[in-house]
Design an enzyme around this catalytic site. Structure first.
Site, short mmCIF file in Angstrom:
data_model
loop_
_atom_site.label_atom_id
_atom_site.label_comp_id
_atom_site.label_asym_id
_atom_site.label_seq_id
_atom_site.Cartn_x
_atom_site.Cartn_y
_atom_site.Cartn_z
N LEU A 97 43.57 1.00 83.97
CA LEU A 97 45.00 1.26 84.05
C LEU A 97 45.32 2.22 85.20
CD1 LEU A 97 47.53 0.36 82.58
CD2 LEU A 97 47.39 2.42 81.17
N ARG A 151 42.06 -10.18 80.78
CA ARG A 151 42.56 -11.27 79.96
C ARG A 151 43.09 -10.79 78.61
NH1 ARG A 151 37.72 -12.99 82.25
NH2 ARG A 151 37.95 -14.80 83.59
N ASP A 165 45.66 -4.48 76.96
CA ASP A 165 45.28 -4.53 75.55
C ASP A 165 44.82 -3.17 75.03
OD1 ASP A 165 42.99 -4.57 77.15
OD2 ASP A 165 41.97 -6.16 76.04
N ASP A 217 40.90 2.56 77.41
CA ASP A 217 39.60 3.07 76.97
C ASP A 217 39.23 4.25 77.89
OD1 ASP A 217 37.21 3.15 75.55
OD2 ASP A 217 36.28 1.54 76.68
N ASP A 225 38.29 -9.50 73.01
CA ASP A 225 37.12 -10.35 72.79
C ASP A 225 35.82 -9.57 72.71
OD1 ASP A 225 36.98 -9.61 75.58
OD2 ASP A 225 35.41 -11.12 75.76
P1 XMP Z 1 38.92 1.01 80.69
O1 XMP Z 1 37.62 1.64 80.28
O2 XMP Z 1 39.02 0.78 82.16
O3 XMP Z 1 38.79 -0.40 80.04
O4 XMP Z 1 40.11 1.73 80.10
C1 XMP Z 1 39.81 -1.14 79.62
C2 XMP Z 1 39.28 -2.51 79.36
O5 XMP Z 1 38.00 -2.48 78.70
C3 XMP Z 1 37.95 -3.44 77.68
N1 XMP Z 1 37.67 -2.77 76.38
C4 XMP Z 1 37.52 -3.38 75.22
N2 XMP Z 1 37.58 -4.69 74.90
N3 XMP Z 1 37.18 -4.15 72.64
C5 XMP Z 1 37.41 -5.06 73.60
O6 XMP Z 1 37.48 -6.25 73.30
C6 XMP Z 1 37.11 -2.81 72.87
O7 XMP Z 1 36.91 -2.02 71.95
C7 XMP Z 1 37.30 -2.41 74.24
N4 XMP Z 1 37.30 -1.21 74.84
C8 XMP Z 1 37.53 -1.47 76.16
C9 XMP Z 1 39.31 -4.10 77.67
O8 XMP Z 1 39.21 -5.31 78.36
C10 XMP Z 1 40.23 -3.19 78.43
O9 XMP Z 1 41.26 -3.85 79.12
#
Ligand code: XMP
Length: 187
Positions: free
Chosen positions: A111, A43, A103, A106, A162
């Site tokens: 992705l 989202r 967004d 991480d 969020d």
């Molecule tokens: P990965 O670890 O698969 O995760 O790259 C990506 C998703 O993890 C969430 N994410 C965050 N959401 N603040 C957030 O609100 C953060 O610092 C954060 N780090 C990871 C996010 O949904 C992203 O799409």
């Protein structure tokens, strides 16, 4: 007291608008107008995605638009490791040029999964555009083609991101701090 609160603003609304404009320009120069499909990963990307799409109009790009809802975060500070499709795209991407929009990049699991999924569906090329990149946390072998800002390993909220479904409406991106050690997750 609330167990979490805003520690500091990292990127103001003006900072974000400037970077989004630059990203739109990069995408406009790199992607062919013909068969472009923009896929937002929900989202957290919804505000970023809307701003990007409107910007593309001024670069004479008229992509088809779709969304997927992918779930990768468990209840802890680590993503669960497996990515699940909660809502798949419905646009037929065979032979198209897909740009995935997320967004934050991480661990990269989400992705990476999404890129593979688009190729499996027959996309001719798959690029990715993320507002934020946390390279220090990377687990999956992936980098984004278009990156808004690189951030340290801090938990960020706002502009669509969020914590526990709060803070998405903030017009800026801020670092969240937790007074109790505990869960930090979102999608
Ligand atoms: P990965 O670890 O698969 O995760 O790259 C990506 C998703 O993890 C969430 N994410 C965050 N959401 N603040 C957030 O609100 C953060 O610092 C954060 N780090 C990871 C996010 O949904 C992203 O799409």
């Amino acid at each position: 007291m609330h167990p979490h609160h805003i520690l500091r603003v990292l990127f103001t609304a003006d900072d974000i608008a400037g970077r989004v404009d630059a990203l739109v320009g990069e995408i406009g120069r790199t992607c062919a107008a013909g068969s472009l499909v923009l896929v937002g990963i929900l989202r957290g990307s919804f505000i970023f995605f809307a701003d990007l799409v409107r910007g593309l109009f001024y670069h004479h790009l008229h992509p088809r638009i779709d969304f997927t809802l992918l779930q990768s975060y468990g209840s802890g500070t680590e993503s669960s490791g497996t990515v699940e499709i909660e809502r798949d795209i419905s646009v037929d991407v065979r032979g198209t040029e897909v740009v995935l929009v997320d967004d934050i990049l991480d661990t990269g699991r989400t992705l990476h999964f999404a890129v593979e999924l688009m190729y499996a569906k027959g996309a001719r090329s798959v690029k990715s555009c993320v507002l934020l990149d946390k390279p220090s946390r990377r687990v999956a072998p992936i980098s984004a083609d278009f990156v808004g800002f690189t951030v340290e390993d801090v938990f960020v909220v706002g502009y669509g991101l969020d914590y526990d479904s709060y803070y998405r409406e903030l017009p800026y991106i801020a670092e969240l701090t937790f007074t109790h050690p505990g869960a930090a997750g979102g999608q």
